[in-house]
Design an enzyme around this catalytic site. Sequence first.
Site, PDB file in Angstrom:
ATOM      1  N   SER A 215       4.368  -4.386   5.755  1.00 15.90           N
ATOM      2  CA  SER A 215       5.107  -3.596   6.738  1.00 15.90           C
ATOM      3  C   SER A 215       4.615  -2.158   6.695  1.00 15.90           C
ATOM      4  CB  SER A 215       6.602  -3.690   6.437  1.00 15.90           C
ATOM      5  OG  SER A 215       7.352  -3.167   7.505  1.00 15.90           O
ATOM      6  N   ASN A 216       5.382  -1.236   7.231  1.00 16.81           N
ATOM      7  CA  ASN A 216       5.027   0.189   7.186  1.00 16.81           C
ATOM      8  C   ASN A 216       6.305   1.005   7.026  1.00 16.81           C
ATOM      9  OD1 ASN A 216       6.080   0.949   9.929  1.00 16.81           O
ATOM     10  ND2 ASN A 216       4.645  -0.669  10.494  1.00 16.81           N
ATOM     11  N   PRO A 217       6.176   2.301   6.740  1.00 20.07           N
ATOM     12  CA  PRO A 217       7.396   3.072   6.400  1.00 20.07           C
ATOM     13  C   PRO A 217       8.252   3.509   7.581  1.00 20.07           C
ATOM     14  CG  PRO A 217       5.368   4.197   5.673  1.00 20.07           C
ATOM     15  CD  PRO A 217       4.964   3.118   6.590  1.00 20.07           C
TER      16      PRO A 217
END
Length: 407
Positions: A215-217
């Site tokens: 995923s990503n932040p």
Amino acid sequence: MKDKRAILGVTGSIAAYKAAELIRRLMSQGVDVTVVMTESAVNFISPLTLGVLSKKRVYCSLFEAGSTAVPGDGDGPEHISLAENCDLLIIAPCTANVVGKLAHGLADDLLSTVALAVTSPILIAPAMNDAMYANPVVRSNIKLLKGKGVRFVEPEEGELASGKLGKGRLAGIERIVDEVKRILLPAFRDDFSGKTVVVSAGPTREYIDQVRFLSNPSTGRMGYALAGAARERGAKVILISGPTHLVPPQGVRTINVETALEMRKQVLENSRKADIVVMAAAVANYRPKKKAETKIKKGKSNLTLEFEENPDILAELGKKKGRKVLVGFSLETRGHVRRAREKLREKNLDLIVANDPLQDGAGFGVETNIVQIIDREGNVKKLPKLPKEEIAHLILDRLLPVLTKVA
Ligand code: CTP
């Protein structure tokens, strides 16, 4: 709403206790609130409570000890100095009696006197028994006031003090605060009413096995701010959200998704009838080619994952754009304006919002952002560091001329 001064008139209704929460909400939005209570309101909630919350003296009477009743002495008569220092008079809850007094210009206590003296807008949130609210006299008083430009937040249906169900309950605090914003902030106009806006927000998760994902932040803040802003300005909003910890804005239909493929399905489906689609989500460009059926066990000295490309949702929308207005976001750590311009062209967008997450106060997880808004003609609007909520409104402002063009 910093630097805005409101007088909150509280009248004798069982809903007077809700004024405490209203003060808290208004103050948290920067509004300076001065409370004026009627004599009967004091029977329902103590001036001390409202004074502690508003952090100042609460005014209850025209003839209180310490009030300056003589013109020329100090700031002049209390009702006049209060009225002069006010951007908005809110009366919440407002009884049938006070509605009647205001409709006919009666001024027999501090609140009704202030109401006659203010030149600012007046916002009334009535609260009363359903039979009283339906009474033709009350209806005609409300009509009279509306005709004079007084704004109303309609009461809601629900259980009343009598135990009966009916229309007369004070409107939800959220609705009152929204109306205050619409009056006090020029950005809060109904300029998106009749429009359907689809906003995507947050990250996507691309699963490696049943319990692990890439995923990503992204926290979804920018997308949620956009959804909230569009709804406040009258749009019907559908928010397609990847996993976030945020509470969706009131009145927005929220559809939760996890993967890019799920997001694609929901965005495409819901965009059919949309006038505007804003892709603020940080969609993963790749997903693991195979999701392991069971949890991947340790013990391999080397693990290789193979990826395949996710469909580009925005580019897909751009191919059959029609009159739909499309807005994209571009996150680049190098040459962000140039790349954003290319993306706008490649994906056939109307606007693209470019940001560089490496700048201080920009990008993922922070409350502010530093962006540049680029249109089809190549115009670039460079914004300073601003809260994401404000950026959301400025993006919507830039969309208005585009909407007129495609109409
Ligand atoms: N986007 C999308 N579908 C994807 C990837 C991105 O709809 N599979 C949208 C994003 O929501 C954003 C815009 O496209 O509004 C730009 O995404 P970004 O990842 O910054 O750029 P890409 O087009 O993926 O290009 P790059 O390869 O440079 O990252």
